[in-house]
Design a protein around this motif. Structure first.
Motif, PDB file in Angstrom:
ATOM      1  N   ARG A  63       0.833  -1.198   0.000  1.00 28.55           N
ATOM      2  CA  ARG A  63       0.000   0.000   0.000  1.00 28.55           C
ATOM      3  C   ARG A  63       0.865   1.244   0.000  1.00 28.55           C
ATOM      4  O   ARG A  63       0.536   2.243  -0.637  1.00 28.55           O
ATOM      5  N   ALA A  67       0.687   3.870  -2.966  1.00 29.66           N
ATOM      6  CA  ALA A  67       0.309   5.229  -2.592  1.00 29.66           C
ATOM      7  C   ALA A  67       1.375   6.233  -3.005  1.00 29.66           C
ATOM      8  O   ALA A  67       1.055   7.325  -3.503  1.00 29.66           O
ATOM      9  N   VAL A  70       1.100   6.714  -6.838  1.00 33.59           N
ATOM     10  CA  VAL A  70      -0.080   7.492  -7.233  1.00 33.59           C
ATOM     11  C   VAL A  70       0.087   8.961  -6.869  1.00 33.59           C
ATOM     12  O   VAL A  70      -0.130   9.856  -7.699  1.00 33.59           O
ATOM     13  N   LEU A  71       0.477   9.230  -5.628  1.00 33.02           N
ATOM     14  CA  LEU A  71       0.611  10.617  -5.204  1.00 33.02           C
ATOM     15  C   LEU A  71       1.777  11.296  -5.913  1.00 33.02           C
ATOM     16  O   LEU A  71       1.723  12.505  -6.197  1.00 33.02           O
ATOM     17  N   THR A 206       4.419  12.350  -0.496  1.00 34.53           N
ATOM     18  CA  THR A 206       5.050  11.370  -1.386  1.00 34.53           C
ATOM     19  C   THR A 206       6.381  10.908  -0.820  1.00 34.53           C
ATOM     20  O   THR A 206       6.691   9.707  -0.801  1.00 34.53           O
ATOM     21  N   ALA A 239      -6.022  -1.403  -2.983  1.00 35.43           N
ATOM     22  CA  ALA A 239      -6.357  -0.165  -3.693  1.00 35.43           C
ATOM     23  C   ALA A 239      -6.974   0.857  -2.751  1.00 35.43           C
ATOM     24  O   ALA A 239      -6.625   2.050  -2.780  1.00 35.43           O
ATOM     25  N   TRP A 240      -7.890   0.422  -1.888  1.00 32.58           N
ATOM     26  CA  TRP A 240      -8.559   1.352  -0.962  1.00 32.58           C
ATOM     27  C   TRP A 240      -7.569   1.902   0.063  1.00 32.58           C
ATOM     28  O   TRP A 240      -7.510   3.106   0.310  1.00 32.58           O
ATOM     29  N   ALA A 242      -4.365   2.125  -0.055  1.00 33.69           N
ATOM     30  CA  ALA A 242      -3.313   2.956  -0.641  1.00 33.69           C
ATOM     31  C   ALA A 242      -3.813   4.337  -1.014  1.00 33.69           C
ATOM     32  O   ALA A 242      -3.157   5.344  -0.717  1.00 33.69           O
ATOM     33  N   THR A 243      -4.969   4.403  -1.663  1.00 33.46           N
ATOM     34  CA  THR A 243      -5.451   5.698  -2.160  1.00 33.46           C
ATOM     35  C   THR A 243      -6.247   6.472  -1.123  1.00 33.46           C
ATOM     36  O   THR A 243      -6.019   7.665  -0.907  1.00 33.46           O
ATOM     37  N   VAL A 244      -7.177   5.805  -0.454  1.00 35.57           N
ATOM     38  CA  VAL A 244      -8.066   6.507   0.478  1.00 35.57           C
ATOM     39  C   VAL A 244      -7.408   6.730   1.834  1.00 35.57           C
ATOM     40  O   VAL A 244      -7.430   7.840   2.377  1.00 35.57           O
ATOM     41  N   ILE A 247      -3.361   8.162   1.453  1.00 38.62           N
ATOM     42  CA  ILE A 247      -3.252   9.472   0.799  1.00 38.62           C
ATOM     43  C   ILE A 247      -4.276  10.449   1.365  1.00 38.62           C
ATOM     44  O   ILE A 247      -3.927  11.439   2.007  1.00 38.62           O
TER      45      ILE A 247
END
Length: 315
Positions: A63, A67, A70-71, A206, A239-240, A242-244, A247
């Motif tokens: 994650r 993350a 993505v960031l 990041t 996915a959840w 890492a992003t939600v 981040i």
């Protein structure tokens, strides 16, 4: 006539514009804590699903990697300014390791050694008191008697909410890991408030996530390996989280730390255990007891005592 009307409408329009901007600003400020609590709470729900889908520390490590990627792309695409100076990067890496690797690694290792989830959440909910007490000598923050009372009331609410779900048990090693997670969350919060206030949140976070990934990958390799099963539960959780959670939730926490004192910002964590219990009803099929409902009410009172009418720190 038209000039007179223009002169009359100009100041009024300016006042109305300022009022609309003030109202919009207040709404945005109120939206941050409202969004923070359920988003932070969702990590426990999704983490529970992911923990049953594969190695827990592998989920945590990947994650961080996802993350950071993505960031990092978002930061480059939006041309966010990157930190300058080795000292700034060092501070970011330290806070990232504390808030991510130490906290989350400690939580998952504690759960793996038998610490009940409710008790783990309760232990970490002591963070607001730790942060508030430490912020007084470190940052010269001053909490009123009402705010100190709110911190204690909030903790009592958490005790009421989770007391019916604590089953005891767990190995001593597990509690040591959970205590380490509390240290990581509290010290990382204080460190971020001290050294991370002037860095762009996109690039700064990041860097923190990269530091967390580098330090967590070896731990994951040692505890269960790095392989994640290619299942919907494992990949969806990844996915959840890492992003939600890694981040959005972290950025919201940093915004709260910039807008208020450390104790006031982290007091919202008191609402996480009962809100997690509510989210667990439709997602995990767990029931909400009368104790959870009562605890939510008590915690809400405590948070209000801490945050309502608080003066925003200068700078």
């Amino acid at each position: 006539m038209s000039s007179e009307a223009a002169c009359t409408e100009g100041p009024a329009g300016g006042v109305q514009g300022r009022r609309r901007a003030w109202t919009a600003g207040r709404a945005a400020a109120a939206a941050v804590p409202v969004a923070f609590v359920p988003i932070w709470s969702s990590g426990y729900i999704v983490g529970t699903i992911g923990a049953h889908a594969g190695p827990t520390l592998a989920l945590v490590a990947w994650r961080f990697v996802l993350a950071a990627a993505v960031l990092g792309v978002i930061a480059v695409a939006t041309r966010a300014p990157w930190p300058r100076g080795r000292a700034v990067y060092a501070h970011l890496l330290v806070s990232g390791v504390l808030l991510q690797t130490v906290q989350l690694g400690g939580v998952f290792l504690g759960l793996g050694h038998g610490v009940p989830a409710g008790l783990s959440s309760l232990i970490l909910s002591a963070c607001p008191l730790v942060v508030a007490a430490a912020a007084v000598p470190l940052f010269a923050e001053r909490l009123t008697a009402r705010q100190w009372a709110g911190l204690v009331v909030g903790l009592l609410g958490v005790l009421v909410a989770v007391s019916g779900r604590l089953s005891g048990g767990g190995e001593l090693t597990g509690y040591a890991f959970t205590g380490l997670a509390l240290v990581g969350l509290a010290v990382g919060t204080l460190y971020q408030k001290r050294f991370g206030h002037s860095v762009d949140l996109r690039t700064g976070t990041t860097v923190q996530l990269l530091g967390a990934a580098v330090t967590c990958l070896p731990l994951a390799a040692a505890y269960g390996g790095l392989d994640l099963p290619m299942t919907a539960a494992a990949l969806g959780s990844l996915a959840w989280l890492a992003t939600v959670n890694s981040i959005v939730a972290l950025l919201l926490l940093f915004v709260l730390l910039r807008r208020s004192s450390g104790g006031a910002a982290t007091s919202l964590l008191y609402l996480v255990p009962p809100v997690t219990a509510l989210l667990a009803v439709p997602i995990l099929g767990q029931d909400v007891t009368a104790g959870v409902a009562a605890g939510m009410a008590v915690s809400a009172v405590g948070v209000l005592l801490v945050t309502v009418g608080e003066r925003r720190p200068a700078g």
